[in-house]
Design a protein around this motif. Structure first.
Motif, PDB file in Angstrom:
ATOM      1  N   ASP B 198      50.035 -10.404  14.386  1.00 13.07           N
ATOM      2  CA  ASP B 198      50.471 -11.547  15.196  1.00 13.07           C
ATOM      3  C   ASP B 198      49.388 -12.614  15.288  1.00 13.07           C
ATOM      4  OD1 ASP B 198      52.975 -10.699  15.694  1.00 13.07           O
ATOM      5  OD2 ASP B 198      52.581  -9.944  17.727  1.00 13.07           O
ATOM      6  N   VAL B 199      48.155 -12.167  15.560  1.00  7.36           N
ATOM      7  CA  VAL B 199      47.048 -13.113  15.730  1.00  7.36           C
ATOM      8  C   VAL B 199      46.814 -13.910  14.444  1.00  7.36           C
ATOM      9  CG1 VAL B 199      44.541 -13.269  16.053  1.00  7.36           C
ATOM     10  CG2 VAL B 199      45.898 -11.859  17.596  1.00  7.36           C
ATOM     11  N   VAL B 200      46.888 -13.238  13.317  1.00  2.51           N
ATOM     12  CA  VAL B 200      46.657 -13.930  12.037  1.00  2.51           C
ATOM     13  C   VAL B 200      47.777 -14.930  11.752  1.00  2.51           C
ATOM     14  CG1 VAL B 200      46.619 -13.565   9.520  1.00  2.51           C
ATOM     15  CG2 VAL B 200      45.121 -12.231  11.016  1.00  2.51           C
ATOM     16  N   ILE B 201      48.997 -14.550  12.049  1.00  3.29           N
ATOM     17  CA  ILE B 201      50.131 -15.469  11.824  1.00  3.29           C
ATOM     18  C   ILE B 201      49.979 -16.720  12.698  1.00  3.29           C
ATOM     19  CG2 ILE B 201      52.644 -15.728  12.099  1.00  3.29           C
ATOM     20  CD1 ILE B 201      52.830 -12.719  11.230  1.00  3.29           C
ATOM     21  N   GLN B 202      49.579 -16.524  13.946  1.00  6.89           N
ATOM     22  CA  GLN B 202      49.362 -17.676  14.843  1.00  6.89           C
ATOM     23  C   GLN B 202      48.162 -18.513  14.382  1.00  6.89           C
ATOM     24  OE1 GLN B 202      51.553 -18.519  17.118  1.00  6.89           O
ATOM     25  NE2 GLN B 202      52.674 -16.685  16.520  1.00  6.89           N
ATOM     26  N   SER B 203      47.110 -17.834  13.932  1.00  7.81           N
ATOM     27  CA  SER B 203      45.910 -18.550  13.478  1.00  7.81           C
ATOM     28  C   SER B 203      46.219 -19.403  12.251  1.00  7.81           C
ATOM     29  CB  SER B 203      44.801 -17.559  13.120  1.00  7.81           C
ATOM     30  OG  SER B 203      44.529 -16.730  14.213  1.00  7.81           O
ATOM     31  N   GLU B 333      28.711 -28.758  17.734  1.00  4.94           N
ATOM     32  CA  GLU B 333      29.230 -29.274  19.005  1.00  4.94           C
ATOM     33  C   GLU B 333      30.209 -30.439  18.776  1.00  4.94           C
ATOM     34  OE1 GLU B 333      26.318 -30.074  22.002  1.00  4.94           O
ATOM     35  OE2 GLU B 333      27.792 -30.950  23.370  1.00  4.94           O
ATOM     36  N   ILE B 334      29.834 -31.342  17.881  1.00  4.13           N
ATOM     37  CA  ILE B 334      30.698 -32.501  17.603  1.00  4.13           C
ATOM     38  C   ILE B 334      32.021 -32.050  16.973  1.00  4.13           C
ATOM     39  CG2 ILE B 334      30.918 -34.578  16.148  1.00  4.13           C
ATOM     40  CD1 ILE B 334      27.795 -34.857  16.502  1.00  4.13           C
ATOM     41  N   SER B 335      31.904 -31.136  16.012  1.00  2.71           N
ATOM     42  CA  SER B 335      33.087 -30.724  15.259  1.00  2.71           C
ATOM     43  C   SER B 335      34.046 -29.889  16.113  1.00  2.71           C
ATOM     44  CB  SER B 335      32.640 -29.946  14.026  1.00  2.71           C
ATOM     45  OG  SER B 335      33.648 -29.937  13.070  1.00  2.71           O
ATOM     46  N   ILE B 336      33.496 -29.036  16.940  1.00  3.44           N
ATOM     47  CA  ILE B 336      34.342 -28.123  17.718  1.00  3.44           C
ATOM     48  C   ILE B 336      35.159 -28.901  18.759  1.00  3.44           C
ATOM     49  CG2 ILE B 336      33.046 -27.307  19.787  1.00  3.44           C
ATOM     50  CD1 ILE B 336      34.030 -24.800  17.206  1.00  3.44           C
ATOM     51  N   LYS B 337      34.608 -30.004  19.245  1.00  2.83           N
ATOM     52  CA  LYS B 337      35.286 -30.847  20.239  1.00  2.83           C
ATOM     53  C   LYS B 337      36.629 -31.349  19.730  1.00  2.83           C
ATOM     54  CE  LYS B 337      31.897 -32.954  23.276  1.00  2.83           C
ATOM     55  NZ  LYS B 337      30.779 -33.910  23.134  1.00  2.83           N
ATOM     56  N   GLN B 338      36.626 -31.682  18.450  1.00  8.94           N
ATOM     57  CA  GLN B 338      37.814 -32.216  17.784  1.00  8.94           C
ATOM     58  C   GLN B 338      39.039 -31.321  17.944  1.00  8.94           C
ATOM     59  OE1 GLN B 338      36.264 -32.893  13.669  1.00  8.94           O
ATOM     60  NE2 GLN B 338      38.332 -33.682  13.397  1.00  8.94           N
ATOM     61  N   TYR B 339      38.754 -29.985  17.962  1.00  6.58           N
ATOM     62  CA  TYR B 339      39.859 -29.032  17.914  1.00  6.58           C
ATOM     63  C   TYR B 339      40.082 -28.301  19.233  1.00  6.58           C
ATOM     64  CZ  TYR B 339      39.273 -29.843  12.963  1.00  6.58           C
ATOM     65  OH  TYR B 339      39.182 -30.428  11.740  1.00  6.58           O
ATOM     66  N   SER B 340      39.413 -28.779  20.293  1.00  4.76           N
ATOM     67  CA  SER B 340      39.447 -28.012  21.532  1.00  4.76           C
ATOM     68  C   SER B 340      40.844 -27.914  22.142  1.00  4.76           C
ATOM     69  CB  SER B 340      38.459 -28.596  22.544  1.00  4.76           C
ATOM     70  OG  SER B 340      38.811 -29.941  22.797  1.00  4.76           O
ATOM     71  N   ASN B 341      41.699 -28.893  21.846  1.00  2.00           N
ATOM     72  CA  ASN B 341      43.033 -28.846  22.454  1.00  2.00           C
ATOM     73  C   ASN B 341      44.158 -28.517  21.474  1.00  2.00           C
ATOM     74  OD1 ASN B 341      42.276 -29.364  25.158  1.00  2.00           O
ATOM     75  ND2 ASN B 341      41.869 -31.489  24.560  1.00  2.00           N
ATOM     76  N   LEU B 342      43.748 -28.077  20.282  1.00  2.00           N
ATOM     77  CA  LEU B 342      44.747 -27.768  19.251  1.00  2.00           C
ATOM     78  C   LEU B 342      45.549 -26.524  19.651  1.00  2.00           C
ATOM     79  CD1 LEU B 342      45.270 -29.105  16.496  1.00  2.00           C
ATOM     80  CD2 LEU B 342      44.037 -27.199  15.465  1.00  2.00           C
ATOM     81  N   GLN B 343      46.858 -26.634  19.533  1.00  2.00           N
ATOM     82  CA  GLN B 343      47.692 -25.470  19.884  1.00  2.00           C
ATOM     83  C   GLN B 343      48.796 -25.260  18.879  1.00  2.00           C
ATOM     84  OE1 GLN B 343      48.916 -26.131  23.888  1.00  2.00           O
ATOM     85  NE2 GLN B 343      47.304 -24.835  24.731  1.00  2.00           N
TER      86      GLN B 343
END
Lengths: 343, 343
Positions: B198-203, B333-343
């Motif tokens: 399940d986790v891999v499919i969601q990822s 830090e800069i790059s991770i911010k970009q994806y912090s709200n990705l769902q």
């Protein structure tokens, strides 16, 4: 009378259309098995014309009434569940139905693994009490072999499922590999009971309550050092590990070839080393073992590698015969009942 | 003035008490690193007396004011979190505090892996936006190397964590291995998007929405064939795979020895093959790579194998220097911010 004779011997149906070299390898393997053992009745499921042609081309004979004609073939790339539903007259569906209907005791196939698993589970059905069937893989180790369950029958297993794999694996190792009281371990990231994923930690607690020979957790490094006879993990991990291990052998071979290409001295060295390397890597050769059982199905089911040779097919048939004679299915049913309410 | 000079060079603190051969290997490795690179300030954390003794025995010198005395030692077998809490004056805790307090830019240790991870996470802390730090491991493949994330920093990762590993891994591969647009793949049991836990499919769904060079799922067999530059999995699987792979090398060596023992001809064969085998298995030698980074920590942290040689320690220090110079932490830090709200 006819019926009682048929029931006294083990009846095995072989998928003649399964594998990358079908029907050739399946037919040759089946004929070799018949030549070796008299106490069984073999059936071949598949396109009759192609089977007869293969027999003729190889100057072989096979009881014609035991060739069960199937007009359809499930390909290696077909989507399993869709194929089972859409190709009702395929050798995989017909083979599974033969077992379900009591016309055969075992089904052997080197065909589309997912489709064989789906057919076995949906058509033959599970042994009462078994939540999930499991596939085991033999792994050579420094002192013999270990068997890894599950290697891909199912993912996201719950603790109760891992417990079932351990119960079925114990019976398999005892009956087929004559290991009196097989040791069972959980694959984890540390030996401590508190280490691992949530599911593994819960499974550890469950396994401790059984009378299986549970020795605790083992780590990735313990697989090849013979840490336990039976090593239990979720099918997601087991499948990745198995494929990684197989590719390691291929990788080493390619590295030796690269090394040989670099100079004439290297070439000589590798030439001389070749036999030792071959003999060592042979242990990882699945053909020697001839397929793996799908345990937990209410009828013996053996699944082979797509590239199974005739020898591998023959060994799969002989393994099915042995599992039938040793009443694996019945023994699993009795043992699994014991633990059905364990929490 | 003093401060500005100190800040212009990279300051690295090395755990002198970490590893199976401490302080010997850590001290020797640190001295070798200093001899090789001038643009850094090195500190050694540990029992001052033992460090001085090691230096004297080896006729080496090291700036005495840069030896940070610590009265306690966290053993390889100590429980990580308990040790961090109980041994406040240990080299691991002191090293992590040095980074937290801005006295060093990087911490290097071949000590108790769990304790280093715990100290880094609890004392230095995570980069803002990072839910879980990750450890990567280099795997040789037919066309170079792949990096597997995570290999044991955490288990039961959620899709958002696997996404973070992919983001951090991409930056690491680009900056440190100069791979311009590294390919990223999810480790699964089939190439299809619908295959896996399940986790891999969601990822998979999450990763498709990023601008990473995500190429989909790879299987266990694709790790050594170079299926992707960066391969993402949960730490439970990564740790088991890594230890299994390492043990494969040990297993092969023992098998070659067994084979050699069987006859004089075999012994000769293996003797001649020895060099080729050594040269091939050398690729799996962690020492060449010198430790692995713990990415996601708000300060560079490098963790080494317990059996690290002086050469491995030296390479760990040089890796830390490179990560500092290339501003890995800031870039993550800069790059991770970009994806912090990705769902």
């Amino acid at each position: 009378m006819e019926n009682s004779i048929n029931n006294s011997v083990c009846r095995i149906i072989v998928d003649a259309m399964g594998g990358d070299f079908a029907p050739q390898n399946a037919v040759l393997g089946a004929v070799q098995a018949v030549a070796e053992k008299r106490n069984m009745e073999l059936f071949l499921a598949g396109k009759k014309e192609e089977i007869l042609k293969t027999l003729a081309e190889n100057n072989l004979s096979f009881k014609e009434e035991n060739i069960i004609h199937c007009s359809e073939v499930i390909g290696m790339g077909d989507s399993p569940t869709a194929a089972i539903k859409g190709k009702a007259d395929s050798s995989i569906v017909v083979g599974a139905r033969f077992v379900r209907d009591g016309k055969a005791d075992a089904f052997v196939s080197a065909g589309n693994t997912g489709a064989v698993m789906a057919a076995a589970t949906l058509i033959i059905g599970r042994i009462p009490g078994v939540g999930r069937p499991t596939i085991g893989a033999l792994i050579p180790n420094t002192s013999g072999i270990s068997i890894l369950f599950d290697v891909g029958a199912s993912v996201d297993s719950k603790p109760q499922h891992l417990l079932e794999y351990a119960v079925m694996g114990t019976i398999f190792a005892r009956e087929i590999y004559n290991i009196e009281n097989p040791t069972v371990a959980l694959l984890s990231v540390g030996e401590e009971e508190s280490k691992g994923s949530d599911v593994v930690i819960q499974s550890h607690k469950l396994l401790k309550k059984t009378n299986l020979n549970f020795i605790g957790n083992v780590e990735g490094r313990d697989i090849l050092s013979g840490g336990a006879n039976i090593i239990i993990c979720d099918g997601f991990i087991g499948n990745i590990l198995l494929k990684f291990g197989e590719s390691f052998v291929t990788f080493l071979k390619s590295r030796f070839l690269n090394y040989a290409r670099k100079s004439f001295t290297n070439k000589l060295r590798v030439g001389i080393a070749k036999d030792s390397l071959k003999s060592i890597l042979k242990e990882f050769d699945y053909q020697e073992y001839g397929g793996v059982p799908l345990l937990g199905i209410n009828g013996i089911t053996i699944i082979g590698h797509g590239s199974s040779t005739p020898k591998a097919i023959k060994n799969m048939v002989l393994r099915a015969l042995e599992m039938h004679e040793k009443k694996l299915t019945e023994k699993i049913e009795i043992s699994i009942k014991q633990y059905s309410n364990l929490q």
